[in-house]
Design an enzyme around this catalytic site. Structure first.
Site, PDB file in Angstrom:
ATOM      1  N   ASN A   4       0.789  -1.228   0.000  1.00  0.00           N
ATOM      2  CA  ASN A   4       0.000   0.000   0.000  1.00  0.00           C
ATOM      3  C   ASN A   4       0.823   1.281   0.000  1.00  0.00           C
ATOM      4  OD1 ASN A   4      -2.549  -1.403   0.055  1.00  0.00           O
ATOM      5  ND2 ASN A   4      -2.080  -1.876   2.185  1.00  0.00           N
ATOM      6  N   ASN A  37      10.228  -0.341   5.334  1.00  0.00           N
ATOM      7  CA  ASN A  37       8.873   0.004   5.750  1.00  0.00           C
ATOM      8  C   ASN A  37       8.005  -1.134   5.232  1.00  0.00           C
ATOM      9  OD1 ASN A  37       6.305   0.949   6.183  1.00  0.00           O
ATOM     10  ND2 ASN A  37       6.761   3.045   5.563  1.00  0.00           N
ATOM     11  N   HIS A  91       8.357   3.405   9.951  1.00  0.00           N
ATOM     12  CA  HIS A  91       6.925   3.660   9.755  1.00  0.00           C
ATOM     13  C   HIS A  91       6.693   5.151   9.666  1.00  0.00           C
ATOM     14  CE1 HIS A  91       5.973  -0.488  10.699  1.00  0.00           C
ATOM     15  NE2 HIS A  91       6.822  -0.384  11.695  1.00  0.00           N
TER      16      HIS A  91
END
Length: 145
Positions: free
Chosen positions: A11, A74, A100
């Site tokens: 994502n 990440n 993050h």
């Protein structure tokens, strides 16, 4: 010259449009440009990869062995679920930093669990896109020590 793999998981290709109230308006392309500029200024080489597929991320980690000096990862939601990514990082014997954009500890309880942290030299979270530069600074310092 230090070589770092910046690896982004599921994502993150949607950054800039996906939940900007959580992840900000900066796109993944913006982050890659920011990191490339940092690399130019700091005498470092950086390679970038992003995938929404766990196996592809593992392939990138394996491919970094003998090529990169460290990995900034990440892993997105895979951070909280993927023993396979944890094992891949442990298997390549490269330092990794977990990264993050959001402060995962201020979010849902399931985000407080990290398999990646168990095999990382450190974690950076909650600083948005600036966290990537923080991670690169930390990795370069770690590799030089």
């Amino acid at each position: 010259m230090t070589s770092i793999l910046v690896l982004n998981g599921p994502n993150l290709n949607l950054l800039g449009s996906r939940q900007p109230e959580v992840y900000g308006a900066t796109t993944l392309a913006d982050i890659e440009k920011m990191c490339a500029d940092w690399a130019d200024a700091n005498g470092c080489t950086i390679s970038f990869a992003q995938s929404n597929h766990e196996g592809a991320l593992i392939d990138h980690i394996h491919a970094a062995r003998g090529v990169s000096d460290g990995i900034v990862l990440n892993a997105g939601a895979y951070t909280h679920t993927s023993v396979a990514l944890m094992d891949a990082i442990a298997s390549v014997d490269l330092p990794a930093i977990e990264l993050h954009l959001s402060n995962v500890h201020a979010r849902e309880d399931f985000r407080h669990v990290s398999y990646i942290a168990k095999v990382s030299i450190g974690i950076i979270c909650g600083f948005g896109a600036r966290g990537y530069i923080m991670a690169l600074d930390a990795m370069q310092a770690h590799v030089k020590d």
